[in-house]
Design a protein around this motif. Structure first.
Motif, PDB file in Angstrom:
ATOM      1  N   THR A 118       2.376  28.770  23.023  1.00 28.45           N
ATOM      2  CA  THR A 118       2.602  27.983  24.242  1.00 28.45           C
ATOM      3  C   THR A 118       3.420  26.723  23.936  1.00 28.45           C
ATOM      4  OG1 THR A 118       0.506  26.792  23.914  1.00 28.45           O
ATOM      5  CG2 THR A 118       0.455  28.778  25.282  1.00 28.45           C
ATOM      6  N   PHE A 119       4.087  26.241  24.978  1.00 30.64           N
ATOM      7  CA  PHE A 119       4.859  24.997  24.887  1.00 30.64           C
ATOM      8  C   PHE A 119       4.001  23.839  25.385  1.00 30.64           C
ATOM      9  CE2 PHE A 119       8.184  28.262  25.497  1.00 30.64           C
ATOM     10  CZ  PHE A 119       8.981  28.002  24.395  1.00 30.64           C
ATOM     11  N   THR A 120       4.135  22.689  24.742  1.00 27.36           N
ATOM     12  CA  THR A 120       3.434  21.495  25.185  1.00 27.36           C
ATOM     13  C   THR A 120       4.252  20.812  26.281  1.00 27.36           C
ATOM     14  OG1 THR A 120       4.525  20.020  23.601  1.00 27.36           O
ATOM     15  CG2 THR A 120       2.531  21.184  22.852  1.00 27.36           C
ATOM     16  N   ILE A 147       6.531  27.990  34.522  1.00 29.53           N
ATOM     17  CA  ILE A 147       5.540  26.925  34.358  1.00 29.53           C
ATOM     18  C   ILE A 147       4.903  26.552  35.689  1.00 29.53           C
ATOM     19  CG2 ILE A 147       5.224  24.500  33.739  1.00 29.53           C
ATOM     20  CD1 ILE A 147       5.521  26.291  31.346  1.00 29.53           C
ATOM     21  N   TYR A 250       7.301  32.953  20.541  1.00 34.49           N
ATOM     22  CA  TYR A 250       7.485  32.430  21.892  1.00 34.49           C
ATOM     23  C   TYR A 250       8.220  33.486  22.710  1.00 34.49           C
ATOM     24  CZ  TYR A 250       6.167  27.843  20.074  1.00 34.49           C
ATOM     25  OH  TYR A 250       5.491  26.795  19.502  1.00 34.49           O
ATOM     26  N   SER A 254       5.081  33.287  27.298  1.00 33.72           N
ATOM     27  CA  SER A 254       4.724  31.920  26.901  1.00 33.72           C
ATOM     28  C   SER A 254       4.736  30.980  28.104  1.00 33.72           C
ATOM     29  CB  SER A 254       5.691  31.407  25.834  1.00 33.72           C
ATOM     30  OG  SER A 254       5.552  32.118  24.625  1.00 33.72           O
ATOM     31  N   SER A 258       1.569  28.830  28.927  1.00 36.00           N
ATOM     32  CA  SER A 258       1.748  27.377  28.875  1.00 36.00           C
ATOM     33  C   SER A 258       1.308  26.731  30.181  1.00 36.00           C
ATOM     34  CB  SER A 258       3.211  27.025  28.599  1.00 36.00           C
ATOM     35  OG  SER A 258       3.640  27.546  27.359  1.00 36.00           O
ATOM     36  N   THR A 261      -2.486  26.635  30.292  1.00 35.86           N
ATOM     37  CA  THR A 261      -3.020  25.679  29.322  1.00 35.86           C
ATOM     38  C   THR A 261      -2.815  24.242  29.793  1.00 35.86           C
ATOM     39  OG1 THR A 261      -2.537  27.225  27.520  1.00 35.86           O
ATOM     40  CG2 THR A 261      -2.932  24.931  26.918  1.00 35.86           C
TER      41      THR A 261
END
Length: 351
Positions: A118-120, A147, A250, A254, A258, A261
Motif C-alpha cells: 500500500t501507498f502512504t 484511492i 505494488y 494497491s 491503500s 488502510t
C-alpha cells in the motif's frame, strides 16, 4: 460420461435443450469459461482413472493431486468451480463432503497469501504533486479514482465519462458495475478535482469511445482506450517513480488497499469501511482494521499507559509500607517524616 443426466427419458428434445441452456446461464457470465474448463479438467481426469463416480473419495484423490501443483487459494477456486458445475450438470452437492473441506482447510493453514503493498498518504501526495503531468497524468487520475473510491482495477478501467457528474467543482463518480453487484458512488474535490478535470479536457473532439481512460503520451490523449492490464501496472509505475523498495509488489489493487488502510487510520469504523469499499464480508473488511498501524499504535499506547499507571500505584504503596513497617525508632532519626497523600516529605530537625 454425459454432461447432462436426463432422468426422464420421455422429455422432448427441444425441452431438454432449453433446460440445458437455462442451467448453463446459472453460471456467472463473466467467468463461465473458467467454470467449464475446471469441470472439463475434472471429467477428463475421471476418464483417465476409469471412474464414473463423483464420491467424496474420488474428489479427495483429485484435489490431492491438484495440491501438488496449486496453491491453497487456487484449490479453493477449483472447489468453487466444481461445486457449481457438478451441481448443475450432475446434481451433485460436494458441500456435503466434510472430509474434502477438512482437507482444503488443512492446506490453507500453512498458506499465507501475498498481498499488494500500500501507498502512504505522504507517498500519494508526493507523486501527485511532483510527478510531471506530461508523463504521468493518466496514472494520476487512475490513482485518484482508486484511492477516493476504493476501486478495483476492473472498476477503474470500466469508468465512463458519463459516470462522472460535475457539481460546483465537485465530481460525483458512480461505479455501476462492481464485483458485489452493488452500485457505489464517491466524490472528488480540491486539487484532485483539478487533476481529473485537466485529463478530461484533453480528450480529442472526435473520440468515439465513452471510456474515461484514453491512451496518454507526451501531454496528449489519443482515441485509443487504455487496457485493464496497463492500469494494473500503474501501481508499479508509481512505486518506481518514488523509488520504493519491492516495486513489483505494488499493483493496481494497491489503490483499493491503500484507500481502505488510509480510511481506517483516519478513524473509520467497520461500518464506514464496508460502505466505502462495498465489502459484504465483515471478515475481509476487518482485515484492513487488523493491519492498521494506527490501531496497533493506539492499542500499544493503551497497554503501556495501563502498565505504567499500575506500576506507579504499586510503587507508592510499597514505599509507604516500607516506612510504616520499619522497626527503627522514628524519634531517633535526624528528620521528621511528613506524609502528604502519596508524597513523603523529609524535614531535618533543628539541632
Amino acid at each position: 460420461m454425459e454432461i447432462v443426466d436426463d432422468i426422464e427419458n420421455c422429455t422432448p428434445p427441444e425441452v431438454q435443450e432449453t433446460a440445458k441452456l437455462t442451467t448453463l446461464n446459472l453460471l456467472p457470465q463473466k467467468s463461465r469459461k473458467k467454470y467449464e474448463l475446471s469441470y472439463k479438467m475434472f471429467i477428463d481426469w475421471c476418464r483417465t482413472k476409469k471412474t464414473n463416480s463423483f464420491s467424496e473419495n474420488v474428489l479427495l484423490a483429485y484435489f490431492s493431486e491438484l495440491a501438488e501443483k496449486y496453491k491453497s487459494s487456487s484449490l479453493w477456486s477449483q472447489y468453487s468451480f466444481l461445486k457449481s458445475t457438478l451441481s448443475i450438470h450432475n446434481n451433485i452437492n460436494i458441500e456435503t463432503y466434510p472430509k474434502l473441506r477438512a482437507f482444503l482447510k488443512r492446506k490453507s493453514e500453512a498458506y499465507q497469501a501475498t498481498k499488494s503493498k500500500t501507498f502512504t498518504p505522504m507517498e500519494i501526495d508526493e507523486f501527485l504533486s511532483n510527478a510531471p503531468d506530461e508523463m504521468y497524468l493518466a496514472t494520476k487520475v487512475a490513482l485518484i479514482m482508486g484511492i477516493m473510491g476504493a476501486c478495483r482495477t476492473s472498476e477503474i478501467h470500466a469508468i465512463k465519462v458519463n459516470d462522472i457528474v460535475d457539481i460546483n467543482k465537485t465530481m460525483l463518480v458512480t461505479i455501476p458495475v462492481t464485483k458485489t453487484k452493488n452500485v457505489r458512488k464517491f466524490t472528488i474535490t480540491g486539487k484532485f478535482y483539478n487533476v481529473v478535470q485537466k485529463y478530461i479536457n484533453l480528450r480529442p473532439p472526435n473520440v468515439s469511445t465513452n471510456s474515461l481512460f484514453l491512451n496518454y503520451q507526451k501531454g496528449k490523449c489519443t482515441c485509443q482506450n487504455i487496457g485493464v492490464n496497463k492500469i494494473s501496472k500503474m501501481g508499479k509505475e508509481i512505486a518506481n517513480y518514488l523509488k520504493l523498495p519491492e516495486a513489483e509488489k505494488y499493483t493496481g489493487h494497491s489503490f483499493r488497499r491503500s484507500s481502505a488502510t488510509i480510511l481506517v487510520d483516519a478513524g473509520a469504523d467497520i461500518t464506514a469501511l464496508k460502505r466505502h469499499g462495498g465489502w459484504k464480508s465483515t471478515t475481509v473488511a476487518e482485515g484492513y482494521i487488523d493491519t492498521s498501524m494506527k490501531n496497533k499504535m493506539d492499542s500499544a499506547n493503551k497497554i503501556i499507559n495501563a502498565v505504567q499507571a499500575s506500576s506507579s500505584s504499586v510503587g507508592n504503596t510499597t514505599e509507604n509500607k516500607e516506612i510504616t513497617n520499619t522497626n527503627v525508632d522514628v524519634k531517633s532519626l535526624p528528620f521528621t517524616i511528613v506524609n502528604y497523600g502519596t508524597v513523603n516529605v523529609y524535614v531535618h530537625n533543628k539541632t
